[in-house]
Design a protein around this motif. Structure first.
Motif, mmCIF file in Angstrom:
data_model
loop_
_atom_site.group_PDB
_atom_site.id
_atom_site.type_symbol
_atom_site.label_atom_id
_atom_site.label_comp_id
_atom_site.label_asym_id
_atom_site.label_seq_id
_atom_site.Cartn_x
_atom_site.Cartn_y
_atom_site.Cartn_z
ATOM 1 N N LEU A 27 -1.710 -6.597 10.229
ATOM 2 C CA LEU A 27 -2.179 -5.474 11.019
ATOM 3 C C LEU A 27 -1.465 -5.548 12.357
ATOM 4 O O LEU A 27 -1.577 -6.549 13.074
ATOM 5 C CB LEU A 27 -3.698 -5.547 11.213
ATOM 6 C CG LEU A 27 -4.335 -4.285 11.788
ATOM 7 C CD1 LEU A 27 -4.224 -3.118 10.806
ATOM 8 C CD2 LEU A 27 -5.800 -4.546 12.132
ATOM 9 N N ALA A 28 -0.702 -4.516 12.663
ATOM 10 C CA ALA A 28 0.070 -4.499 13.914
ATOM 11 C C ALA A 28 -0.295 -3.237 14.685
ATOM 12 O O ALA A 28 -0.554 -2.179 14.106
ATOM 13 C CB ALA A 28 1.565 -4.534 13.628
ATOM 14 N N LEU A 29 -0.316 -3.384 15.994
ATOM 15 C CA LEU A 29 -0.662 -2.265 16.870
ATOM 16 C C LEU A 29 0.404 -2.107 17.948
ATOM 17 O O LEU A 29 1.057 -3.082 18.336
ATOM 18 C CB LEU A 29 -1.994 -2.513 17.578
ATOM 19 C CG LEU A 29 -3.254 -2.630 16.738
ATOM 20 C CD1 LEU A 29 -4.453 -2.812 17.650
ATOM 21 C CD2 LEU A 29 -3.444 -1.448 15.823
ATOM 22 N N ASN A 100 -11.757 2.451 5.976
ATOM 23 C CA ASN A 100 -12.797 2.355 4.957
ATOM 24 C C ASN A 100 -13.390 0.957 5.018
ATOM 25 O O ASN A 100 -12.663 -0.022 5.181
ATOM 26 C CB ASN A 100 -12.238 2.613 3.556
ATOM 27 C CG ASN A 100 -11.840 4.048 3.348
ATOM 28 O OD1 ASN A 100 -10.661 4.349 3.203
ATOM 29 N ND2 ASN A 100 -12.800 4.949 3.361
ATOM 30 N N LEU A 101 -14.700 0.885 4.884
ATOM 31 C CA LEU A 101 -15.383 -0.396 4.765
ATOM 32 C C LEU A 101 -15.594 -0.654 3.280
ATOM 33 O O LEU A 101 -16.208 0.172 2.587
ATOM 34 C CB LEU A 101 -16.715 -0.360 5.504
ATOM 35 C CG LEU A 101 -17.498 -1.675 5.542
ATOM 36 C CD1 LEU A 101 -16.757 -2.735 6.340
ATOM 37 C CD2 LEU A 101 -18.887 -1.441 6.134
ATOM 38 N N VAL A 102 -15.075 -1.773 2.790
ATOM 39 C CA VAL A 102 -15.148 -2.123 1.375
ATOM 40 C C VAL A 102 -15.825 -3.483 1.259
ATOM 41 O O VAL A 102 -16.087 -4.145 2.261
ATOM 42 C CB VAL A 102 -13.740 -2.138 0.727
ATOM 43 C CG1 VAL A 102 -13.103 -0.754 0.791
ATOM 44 C CG2 VAL A 102 -12.839 -3.177 1.380
ATOM 45 N N THR A 120 -8.489 -6.150 5.188
ATOM 46 C CA THR A 120 -8.038 -6.494 3.844
ATOM 47 C C THR A 120 -7.064 -5.393 3.448
ATOM 48 O O THR A 120 -7.139 -4.288 3.975
ATOM 49 C CB THR A 120 -9.222 -6.615 2.861
ATOM 50 O OG1 THR A 120 -8.720 -6.993 1.571
ATOM 51 C CG2 THR A 120 -9.991 -5.320 2.736
ATOM 52 N N PHE A 121 -6.133 -5.707 2.580
ATOM 53 C CA PHE A 121 -5.062 -4.747 2.309
ATOM 54 C C PHE A 121 -5.087 -4.287 0.857
ATOM 55 O O PHE A 121 -5.149 -5.107 -0.056
ATOM 56 C CB PHE A 121 -3.702 -5.378 2.643
ATOM 57 C CG PHE A 121 -3.541 -5.651 4.109
ATOM 58 C CD1 PHE A 121 -3.137 -4.653 4.973
ATOM 59 C CD2 PHE A 121 -3.832 -6.902 4.625
ATOM 60 C CE1 PHE A 121 -3.010 -4.892 6.331
ATOM 61 C CE2 PHE A 121 -3.705 -7.159 5.983
ATOM 62 C CZ PHE A 121 -3.300 -6.149 6.835
ATOM 63 N N LEU A 122 -5.041 -2.987 0.680
ATOM 64 C CA LEU A 122 -4.950 -2.394 -0.652
ATOM 65 C C LEU A 122 -3.496 -1.990 -0.886
ATOM 66 O O LEU A 122 -2.978 -1.090 -0.209
ATOM 67 C CB LEU A 122 -5.849 -1.160 -0.754
ATOM 68 C CG LEU A 122 -5.714 -0.354 -2.052
ATOM 69 C CD1 LEU A 122 -6.205 -1.169 -3.249
ATOM 70 C CD2 LEU A 122 -6.468 0.962 -1.953
ATOM 71 N N ASP A 123 -2.841 -2.682 -1.833
ATOM 72 C CA ASP A 123 -1.478 -2.308 -2.212
ATOM 73 C C ASP A 123 -1.580 -1.102 -3.129
ATOM 74 O O ASP A 123 -1.738 -1.233 -4.343
ATOM 75 C CB ASP A 123 -0.776 -3.486 -2.897
ATOM 76 C CG ASP A 123 -0.517 -4.625 -1.931
ATOM 77 O OD1 ASP A 123 -0.066 -4.353 -0.801
ATOM 78 O OD2 ASP A 123 -0.770 -5.775 -2.311
ATOM 79 N N ALA A 124 -1.486 0.081 -2.540
ATOM 80 C CA ALA A 124 -1.728 1.320 -3.278
ATOM 81 C C ALA A 124 -0.574 1.647 -4.216
ATOM 82 O O ALA A 124 -0.790 2.059 -5.357
ATOM 83 C CB ALA A 124 -1.960 2.464 -2.301
ATOM 84 N N THR A 125 0.649 1.492 -3.720
ATOM 85 C CA THR A 125 1.863 1.726 -4.496
ATOM 86 C C THR A 125 2.875 0.672 -4.041
ATOM 87 O O THR A 125 2.634 -0.020 -3.044
ATOM 88 C CB THR A 125 2.456 3.130 -4.229
ATOM 89 O OG1 THR A 125 3.005 3.150 -2.919
ATOM 90 C CG2 THR A 125 1.413 4.230 -4.393
ATOM 91 N N PRO A 126 4.015 0.559 -4.720
ATOM 92 C CA PRO A 126 5.016 -0.410 -4.237
ATOM 93 C C PRO A 126 5.474 -0.122 -2.801
ATOM 94 O O PRO A 126 5.933 -1.029 -2.109
ATOM 95 C CB PRO A 126 6.170 -0.249 -5.233
ATOM 96 C CG PRO A 126 5.509 0.211 -6.483
ATOM 97 C CD PRO A 126 4.386 1.122 -6.027
ATOM 98 N N GLY A 127 5.326 1.109 -2.345
ATOM 99 C CA GLY A 127 5.798 1.455 -1.010
ATOM 100 C C GLY A 127 4.719 1.705 0.017
ATOM 101 O O GLY A 127 5.032 2.031 1.160
ATOM 102 N N ALA A 128 3.457 1.569 -0.367
ATOM 103 C CA ALA A 128 2.388 1.912 0.567
ATOM 104 C C ALA A 128 1.211 0.958 0.422
ATOM 105 O O ALA A 128 0.673 0.788 -0.672
ATOM 106 C CB ALA A 128 1.924 3.343 0.346
ATOM 107 N N THR A 129 0.847 0.349 1.526
ATOM 108 C CA THR A 129 -0.317 -0.531 1.585
ATOM 109 C C THR A 129 -1.269 0.012 2.632
ATOM 110 O O THR A 129 -0.844 0.395 3.725
ATOM 111 C CB THR A 129 0.126 -1.967 1.939
ATOM 112 O OG1 THR A 129 0.957 -2.450 0.884
ATOM 113 C CG2 THR A 129 -1.060 -2.892 2.103
ATOM 114 N N LEU A 130 -2.557 0.046 2.288
ATOM 115 C CA LEU A 130 -3.567 0.645 3.154
ATOM 116 C C LEU A 130 -4.473 -0.442 3.718
ATOM 117 O O LEU A 130 -5.087 -1.190 2.951
ATOM 118 C CB LEU A 130 -4.402 1.660 2.368
ATOM 119 C CG LEU A 130 -3.611 2.717 1.593
ATOM 120 C CD1 LEU A 130 -4.555 3.588 0.773
ATOM 121 C CD2 LEU A 130 -2.775 3.564 2.541
#
Ligand code: ZN
Length: 140
Positions: A27-29, A100-102, A120-130
């Motif tokens: 997480l970077a800001l 989102n709170l999971v 926590t990180f959701l790897d949604a696609t090979p190019g996008a992590t949420l």
């Protein structure tokens, strides 16, 4: 890779470092060098002093739950399904982030304002992590 069917980020020049860091599970800001402070959301100048002298720095990924709502009627095909929790997290470094709170029952009786949370990180696609947040110590 998650079976993700929801919306994906469309990085802009101002937000690309945020999404690139998320893909590395960081997480970077944006950080204002003259102010010595983080801010969020990403933009081309510091919201306090308007300086464009910015940097990107990794942050702890820890914070507290500032507020939340439980969504019971989501958009068709939204990957979290209903009910799910939209939250605003106050990061240790100061800025607040909508997320989102999971990893918790999506019920107001189970969720406490001020509870400690972590990214926590959701790897949604090979190019996008949420980046999502979960209660500290939860498994998901
Ligand atoms: Zn500044």
């Amino acid at each position: 890779m998650a079976d993700y069917t929801g919306p994906l980020p469309v990085p802009s020049p101002e937000t690309k470092p945020f999404w690139d860091a998320a893909r590395r599970h960081e997480l970077a800001l944006p950080f204002c060098r003259p102010c010595g402070a983080f801010f969020y959301y990403p933009r081309g100048a510091c919201p306090r002093c308007l300086s464009p002298d910015l940097d990107w720095r990794a942050v702890s990924g820890r914070g507290t739950l500032h507020t939340f709502t439980v969504v019971h009627r989501g958009q068709k095909g939204f990957p979290l399904g209903v009910p799910y929790v939209i939250a605003v997290v106050e990061l240790e470094e100061g800025p607040r982030m909508m997320t989102n709170l999971v990893g918790i029952t999506p019920d107001p009786s189970a969720i406490r304002i001020g509870m400690p949370v972590e990214v926590t990180f959701l790897d949604a696609t090979p190019g996008a992590t949420l980046p999502h947040f979960r209660p500290v110590g939860s498994a998901s």
